[in-house]
Write a protein that holds these residues in place. Structure first.
Motif, short mmCIF file in Angstrom:
data_model
loop_
_atom_site.label_atom_id
_atom_site.label_comp_id
_atom_site.label_asym_id
_atom_site.label_seq_id
_atom_site.Cartn_x
_atom_site.Cartn_y
_atom_site.Cartn_z
N LEU A 1 9.58 -1.55 6.60
CA LEU A 1 10.03 -0.53 5.66
C LEU A 1 11.53 -0.68 5.36
CD1 LEU A 1 8.02 2.59 6.86
CD2 LEU A 1 7.66 1.23 4.79
N ALA A 2 12.32 -1.03 6.38
CA ALA A 2 13.75 -1.23 6.14
C ALA A 2 13.97 -2.42 5.20
CB ALA A 2 14.48 -1.47 7.46
N ALA A 3 13.20 -3.48 5.38
CA ALA A 3 13.34 -4.66 4.53
C ALA A 3 12.96 -4.35 3.08
CB ALA A 3 12.48 -5.80 5.06
N ALA A 4 12.08 -3.38 2.88
CA ALA A 4 11.61 -3.04 1.53
C ALA A 4 12.27 -1.79 0.97
CB ALA A 4 10.09 -2.85 1.56
N ALA A 5 13.33 -1.31 1.60
CA ALA A 5 13.93 -0.03 1.20
C ALA A 5 14.33 0.00 -0.27
CB ALA A 5 15.13 0.28 2.09
N GLU A 6 14.88 -1.11 -0.78
CA GLU A 6 15.32 -1.13 -2.17
C GLU A 6 14.15 -1.02 -3.13
OE1 GLU A 6 17.82 -4.44 -2.96
OE2 GLU A 6 19.42 -3.77 -1.60
N ARG A 7 12.99 -1.53 -2.74
CA ARG A 7 11.80 -1.41 -3.59
C ARG A 7 11.36 0.05 -3.69
NH1 ARG A 7 7.43 -5.49 -1.37
NH2 ARG A 7 6.42 -4.95 -3.35
N PHE A 8 11.50 0.78 -2.61
CA PHE A 8 11.18 2.22 -2.65
C PHE A 8 12.22 2.98 -3.48
CE2 PHE A 8 8.73 0.85 1.01
CZ PHE A 8 7.57 1.60 0.91
N THR A 9 13.48 2.61 -3.28
CA THR A 9 14.55 3.27 -4.05
C THR A 9 14.33 3.11 -5.55
OG1 THR A 9 16.14 2.90 -2.26
CG2 THR A 9 17.05 3.35 -4.44
N ALA A 10 13.85 1.94 -5.96
CA ALA A 10 13.59 1.69 -7.38
C ALA A 10 12.53 2.63 -7.94
CB ALA A 10 13.18 0.24 -7.59
N LEU A 11 11.68 3.16 -7.06
CA LEU A 11 10.65 4.11 -7.48
C LEU A 11 11.10 5.55 -7.30
CD1 LEU A 11 7.49 2.39 -5.92
CD2 LEU A 11 8.25 2.33 -8.30
N GLY A 12 12.35 5.75 -6.87
CA GLY A 12 12.87 7.10 -6.70
C GLY A 12 12.59 7.71 -5.35
N ALA A 13 12.26 6.88 -4.36
CA ALA A 13 11.93 7.38 -3.03
C ALA A 13 12.93 6.87 -2.00
CB ALA A 13 10.52 6.96 -2.61
N ALA B 1 0.83 -1.20 0.00
CA ALA B 1 0.00 0.00 0.00
C ALA B 1 0.87 1.26 0.00
CB ALA B 1 -0.94 0.00 1.21
N MET B 2 1.95 1.23 0.76
CA MET B 2 2.87 2.37 0.78
C MET B 2 3.53 2.56 -0.58
SD MET B 2 2.95 3.71 3.91
CE MET B 2 4.58 4.42 4.15
N LEU B 3 3.94 1.45 -1.20
CA LEU B 3 4.57 1.53 -2.51
C LEU B 3 3.60 2.09 -3.55
CD1 LEU B 3 6.46 -1.88 -2.44
CD2 LEU B 3 7.55 0.35 -2.72
N ASP B 4 2.33 1.72 -3.45
CA ASP B 4 1.33 2.26 -4.38
C ASP B 4 1.23 3.78 -4.26
OD1 ASP B 4 0.75 -0.24 -5.38
OD2 ASP B 4 -1.03 -0.54 -4.12
N ILE B 5 1.23 4.29 -3.03
CA ILE B 5 1.15 5.74 -2.82
C ILE B 5 2.38 6.42 -3.41
CG2 ILE B 5 1.05 7.58 -1.09
CD1 ILE B 5 -0.35 5.55 0.77
N VAL B 6 3.54 5.86 -3.14
CA VAL B 6 4.79 6.43 -3.65
C VAL B 6 4.78 6.45 -5.18
CG1 VAL B 6 7.27 5.99 -3.87
CG2 VAL B 6 6.17 5.85 -1.62
N ARG B 7 4.37 5.35 -5.78
CA ARG B 7 4.37 5.23 -7.24
C ARG B 7 3.38 6.22 -7.88
NH1 ARG B 7 2.79 0.54 -7.25
NH2 ARG B 7 4.80 -0.53 -7.25
N GLU B 8 2.19 6.30 -7.32
CA GLU B 8 1.14 7.11 -7.94
C GLU B 8 1.30 8.60 -7.66
OE1 GLU B 8 -2.39 5.36 -6.40
OE2 GLU B 8 -2.00 3.41 -7.36
N SER B 9 2.01 8.96 -6.56
CA SER B 9 2.10 10.36 -6.17
C SER B 9 3.50 10.94 -6.33
CB SER B 9 1.65 10.53 -4.71
OG SER B 9 0.33 10.05 -4.52
N GLY B 10 4.45 10.14 -6.81
CA GLY B 10 5.80 10.65 -7.03
C GLY B 10 6.51 11.06 -5.75
N VAL B 11 6.30 10.29 -4.68
CA VAL B 11 6.91 10.61 -3.38
C VAL B 11 8.42 10.40 -3.45
CG1 VAL B 11 7.07 9.87 -0.96
CG2 VAL B 11 4.83 10.06 -2.08
N GLN B 12 9.17 11.35 -2.86
CA GLN B 12 10.64 11.25 -2.83
C GLN B 12 11.21 10.93 -1.46
OE1 GLN B 12 9.61 14.73 -4.87
NE2 GLN B 12 11.64 14.90 -5.77
N LEU B 13 10.41 11.11 -0.42
CA LEU B 13 10.88 10.83 0.94
C LEU B 13 9.74 10.26 1.76
CD1 LEU B 13 13.07 11.06 3.19
CD2 LEU B 13 12.18 13.36 3.66
N VAL B 14 9.97 9.08 2.35
CA VAL B 14 9.00 8.45 3.25
C VAL B 14 9.53 8.58 4.67
CG1 VAL B 14 7.81 6.31 3.87
CG2 VAL B 14 8.28 6.83 1.45
N VAL B 15 8.69 9.08 5.57
CA VAL B 15 9.11 9.35 6.95
C VAL B 15 8.29 8.50 7.92
CG1 VAL B 15 9.46 11.12 8.71
CG2 VAL B 15 9.66 11.73 6.28
#
Length: 320
Positions: A90-102, A66-80
């Motif tokens: 979130l730490a375990a999935a950090a590389e998946r967020f990085t791949a989306l530019g976040a 769900a977090m990745l969907d928000i990042v992808r659809e909204s162009g998020v650059q920083l997740v806090v």
């Protein structure tokens, strides 16, 4: 320049959002603040954000997606992240967020594994020369594996927000079959402090701010005052030495015990609830994070005001 951030488990973190907004304005950044929670309609911070989203509990399998969907659809650059239980997924999935530019503002899994386990925290800190209270698993107490000097402090192994903590005055106070793993710690008596620290992307400790916890409500500082003392800087250096891969904002709790001196007993690898006081005192962690995300020169420093006082009060957001 425009940056979008996503504040996770936003809850009541209105002050944190406003700190990000003030920092962005000072940098000339147009900031979009997104926030998410299980029930965003009941979250003050979600109401204060530009947009809000509902997500599953951070322990649910669908939380990260769900977090990745928000990042992808909204162009998020920083997740806090703002609460301890969401750090590991979130730490375990950090590389998946990085791949989306976040960038997810979280330390690597090896750091989170230590700070989310209070027994492991005590062991790792002690090995690095950081003073900690004597700590043992509850099972060892039941087995009479060690001589115990009562009273002791009983707490969950992976607890946070002062959940299920109590002072045990004798062995009869210990639960036989607890609902979760528990530890016993030496009971510390003395003034309590939160030590806030900022480590840049290279792991360099750039800032340490201590504030005394004058009053606490539900595990979060309600009244606090900054204090500058070299001993707190040395403790932060020890924590950084013990966790060499830690990055960004961390805070840890210290009690200056009347018998044994200062002891570190809890570490949070995230923004602490008292961060607005740190910001007011002149240490703008939100600005320094935005500088890193935007690729701007860092203005991180250790020049902040002692004796800055925070007196929190209740406020309300009205809708409808």
């Amino acid at each position: 320049m425009r940056i979008s951030i996503l504040v996770s488990s936003a809850g009541r973190r209105v002050e944190l959002i406003e700190c990000f907004r003030r920092s962005a304005a000072a940098l000339g950044i147009e900031l979009d603040v997104l926030a998410c929670d299980r029930e965003p309609q009941l979250s003050a911070a979600c109401q204060a954000a530009d947009r809000a989203f509902a997500v599953p509990k951070c322990g649910d399998l669908g939380f990260v997606d769900a977090m990745l969907d928000i990042v992808r659809e909204s162009g998020v650059q920083l997740v806090v992240p703002t609460i301890d239980p969401e750090l590991a997924p979130l730490a375990a999935a950090a590389e998946r967020f990085t791949a989306l530019g976040a960038r997810v503002h979280v330390s690597p899994p090896c750091v989170i594994e230590v700070v989310r386990d209070k027994l492991k925290t005590a062991q790792v800190m002690e090995e690095a020369g950081v003073p900690v209270p004597w700590t043992m698993p509850l099972e060892a107490a039941h087995a009479s594996a060690y001589p115990i000097i009562w009273p002791m402090f009983l707490k969950p192994l992976g607890g946070s927000a002062s959940r299920n903590i109590k002072v045990a005055t004798c062995s009869a106070d210990l639960p036989e079959t607890p609902d979760e793993p528990m530890i016993l710690q030496e009971l510390l008596i003395g003034p309590e402090y939160t030590i806030n620290m900022f480590l840049d992307r290279q792991g360099v400790l750039r800032n340490v701010v201590a504030h005394r916890r004058l009053r606490v409500r539900a595990g979060e500082v309600e009244k606090g005052q900054t204090e500058r003392d070299p001993v707190f800087r040395r403790l932060a250096e020890g924590v950084a030495r013990a966790l060499p891969l830690a990055r960004g904002v961390l805070c840890f709790q210290v009690i200056v015990d009347k018998r044994g001196g200062p002891c570190v007993f809890d570490i949070n690898a995230r923004f602490g609830g008292g961060y607005p006081l740190v910001h007011y005192a002149g240490a703008e962690y939100t600005r320094w994070l935005l500088e890193e995300v935007a690729g701007l020169p860092s203005t991180a420093h250790d020049d902040w005001r002692a004796d800055a006082l925070m007196l929190r009060y209740d406020a309300a957001i009205f809708r409808g």
